[in-house]
Design a protein around this motif. Sequence first.
Motif, mmCIF file in Angstrom:
data_model
loop_
_atom_site.group_PDB
_atom_site.id
_atom_site.type_symbol
_atom_site.label_atom_id
_atom_site.label_comp_id
_atom_site.label_asym_id
_atom_site.label_seq_id
_atom_site.Cartn_x
_atom_site.Cartn_y
_atom_site.Cartn_z
ATOM 1 N N LYS A 64 29.619 -78.134 -10.803
ATOM 2 C CA LYS A 64 29.455 -76.656 -10.785
ATOM 3 C C LYS A 64 30.573 -76.228 -10.208
ATOM 4 O O LYS A 64 31.035 -74.930 -10.843
ATOM 5 C CB LYS A 64 28.258 -76.530 -9.826
ATOM 6 N N GLN A 67 33.335 -76.205 -13.246
ATOM 7 C CA GLN A 67 32.807 -75.238 -14.419
ATOM 8 C C GLN A 67 33.073 -73.659 -13.839
ATOM 9 O O GLN A 67 33.642 -72.993 -14.620
ATOM 10 C CB GLN A 67 31.226 -75.469 -14.342
ATOM 11 N N TYR A 98 27.643 -74.229 -20.672
ATOM 12 C CA TYR A 98 28.570 -73.896 -20.171
ATOM 13 C C TYR A 98 28.977 -72.530 -20.540
ATOM 14 O O TYR A 98 29.406 -71.482 -19.742
ATOM 15 C CB TYR A 98 29.767 -74.791 -20.296
ATOM 16 N N LYS A 102 28.321 -69.669 -17.757
ATOM 17 C CA LYS A 102 29.468 -69.677 -16.949
ATOM 18 C C LYS A 102 30.047 -68.572 -17.418
ATOM 19 O O LYS A 102 31.066 -67.960 -16.821
ATOM 20 C CB LYS A 102 30.165 -70.944 -16.979
#
Length: 139
Positions: A64, A67, A98, A102
Motif C-alpha cells: 500500500k 502504491q 490501482y 489510488k
Amino acid sequence: MNTIKTSISEIYVDEDGILHIKIIESANVTLENIKENYNACKVLLGNDKVLILIDSRVKYKFSKEAQIYAASNNIPLNRIATAFLVDSFISRLTAILYIWFKKPVIPTKSFTSKEKATKWLKSFYIMPGTPYIKHKKRK
C-alpha cells in the motif's frame, strides 16, 4: 540499449524514448525498492520527461505504501503518462484497482496489447525540453 536491473525490475529506454519497466516474477514491490527503481530511472533519463510502459504480466506484490508513493506527485520522475501491460485476470484487476483507488496524478491506463499501450503513450509525446501541457480531448 542500456538496461538497469533492480531488485524488482529490469528498466530500459527504447528507440522511441519510452521507458520500459519489466517487473520480475514474484517481486515484492515495497516503498524502499520502488524508490530504488526511481533512482535507476533517473540514471537513465536525467530530468527528461518520460512515457512509461510497465510490464506487469507476472505475479507480484505491491504494498500500500508503494502504491501511494507511485500515484503521488512527489516522485522524482517527470512522468507524462503510464501504461500497464497486463494479461491475466489478477494483473488486470491489480492495475484497475490501482488506477481507480489510488488515482495517479498523471494519465494511467492498462492494456492487454503492447501495440495499443505504445500507441496510447505516443499520443502524449512531446519533444525533449518542451513543457508538457495537458490538452483537452477533442470531440
